[in-house]
Motif scaffolding. Sequence first.
Motif, mmCIF file in Angstrom:
data_model
loop_
_atom_site.group_PDB
_atom_site.id
_atom_site.type_symbol
_atom_site.label_atom_id
_atom_site.label_comp_id
_atom_site.label_asym_id
_atom_site.label_seq_id
_atom_site.Cartn_x
_atom_site.Cartn_y
_atom_site.Cartn_z
ATOM 1 N N SER A 41 0.844 -1.191 0.000
ATOM 2 C CA SER A 41 0.000 0.000 0.000
ATOM 3 C C SER A 41 0.879 1.240 0.000
ATOM 4 C CB SER A 41 -0.908 0.011 1.234
ATOM 5 O OG SER A 41 -1.667 1.196 1.293
ATOM 6 N N ARG A 42 0.585 2.168 -0.893
ATOM 7 C CA ARG A 42 1.335 3.422 -0.936
ATOM 8 C C ARG A 42 0.687 4.413 0.031
ATOM 9 N NH1 ARG A 42 1.279 3.987 -7.390
ATOM 10 N NH2 ARG A 42 -0.760 3.059 -6.985
ATOM 11 N N THR A 43 0.885 4.154 1.326
ATOM 12 C CA THR A 43 0.257 4.986 2.350
ATOM 13 C C THR A 43 0.705 6.440 2.210
ATOM 14 O OG1 THR A 43 2.021 4.326 3.884
ATOM 15 C CG2 THR A 43 -0.061 3.131 4.029
ATOM 16 N N ASP A 44 -0.236 7.360 2.445
ATOM 17 C CA ASP A 44 0.047 8.788 2.326
ATOM 18 C C ASP A 44 0.818 9.297 3.537
ATOM 19 O OD1 ASP A 44 -1.366 9.143 -0.138
ATOM 20 O OD2 ASP A 44 -3.253 9.067 0.986
ATOM 21 N N ALA A 45 1.340 10.499 3.419
ATOM 22 C CA ALA A 45 2.027 11.146 4.540
ATOM 23 C C ALA A 45 1.098 11.192 5.748
ATOM 24 C CB ALA A 45 2.446 12.557 4.150
ATOM 25 N N GLY A 46 1.600 10.761 6.903
ATOM 26 C CA GLY A 46 0.815 10.795 8.127
ATOM 27 C C GLY A 46 0.053 9.524 8.430
ATOM 28 N N VAL A 47 -0.107 8.635 7.445
ATOM 29 C CA VAL A 47 -0.845 7.387 7.655
ATOM 30 C C VAL A 47 0.084 6.349 8.285
ATOM 31 C CG1 VAL A 47 -2.086 5.488 6.539
ATOM 32 C CG2 VAL A 47 -2.407 7.846 5.733
ATOM 33 N N SER A 48 -0.397 5.682 9.326
ATOM 34 C CA SER A 48 0.398 4.674 10.026
ATOM 35 C C SER A 48 0.069 3.272 9.528
ATOM 36 C CB SER A 48 0.145 4.760 11.536
ATOM 37 O OG SER A 48 0.530 6.020 12.041
ATOM 38 N N ALA A 49 0.890 2.313 9.916
ATOM 39 C CA ALA A 49 0.666 0.930 9.495
ATOM 40 C C ALA A 49 1.068 -0.041 10.589
ATOM 41 C CB ALA A 49 1.448 0.624 8.216
ATOM 42 N N GLY A 68 -6.873 -8.182 -0.798
ATOM 43 C CA GLY A 68 -7.652 -7.182 -0.076
ATOM 44 C C GLY A 68 -6.844 -6.543 1.027
ATOM 45 N N LYS A 69 -7.390 -5.462 1.580
ATOM 46 C CA LYS A 69 -6.733 -4.742 2.676
ATOM 47 C C LYS A 69 -7.771 -4.359 3.725
ATOM 48 C CE LYS A 69 -3.253 -2.576 -0.364
ATOM 49 N NZ LYS A 69 -3.864 -2.772 -1.696
#
Length: 273
Positions: free
Chosen positions: A49-57, A108-109
């Motif tokens: 996943s190309r998470t955006d700035a600020g998004v955690s994982a 899926g996610k």
Amino acid sequence: MPKFAIKLVYLGRGFHGWQKQPKLRTVQGELESSLERLFNLQIKVVGASRTDAGVSAEGQVASFSIPRGDFTPKRLSSVLESFLPKDIHIVDAVVVPDSFSARFSAYGKLYIYTLASHRMPLDPAVQPVRLTNKLNLSLIPRIKRAFIGEHNFSAFSKSSSTEKDSTRLIFHFDIIPQGELLRLVVVGESFLQYMVRGIAGATLACLQGHISPENISEMLTTGKRSYHFRTLPPEGLLLKKVFYSREKLASIVNWLKQNPTVDRRLDEMLAGI
């Protein structure tokens, strides 16, 4: 060259997103830099996943090949983590076939968006958006029904998106009050940029009485943002799990339907890659 998949945990506030960008600190950039220092070779990393700035994982998955065959998953995790910055952690690693792609092999996610009452002391690890108005929780079943299924999510994603097809399939959507928290759990096949944050913003606007569930259904049909709601900030969003098994995906969706909660039991079920 053996190929590995690793599962990563990181706090999004320290990064300009996942994708490598010149002169900006990103998760992919840090991972590729660490691999280069470890193997003295540039290694391309693919993220689920190309998470955006600020998004955690808690469940980001990355895949890559290495030039040496003497690394077990356990050894690779240990050695590579010693090269990584302290705000990126490897929680699992497995050997995968050459055909495996962290991005394109996914079925899926699962994302969770967290909102918190203004009365609750903020946990910096959660970084939730504040709830300041009274919510009409009786609307939850109608909002859930609106989002589940296959729809045109153009109105809920980034307006400048280059995606040719904005149709996406949502397997499960729930809105779970937990004390001073409100958690939105979204399981889908794939997602447009800002899509989960758009879903969260429309849900909040609906619970606050600014738009109706029928307005949401209309926008999912037309693809047009005909009613006002804001895309919520990235800080409340968490990538919880990426699924590489249809059976596992189906079992988690069924479990979530029967257990509308976010707790340790869910964490245990989502362990591994």
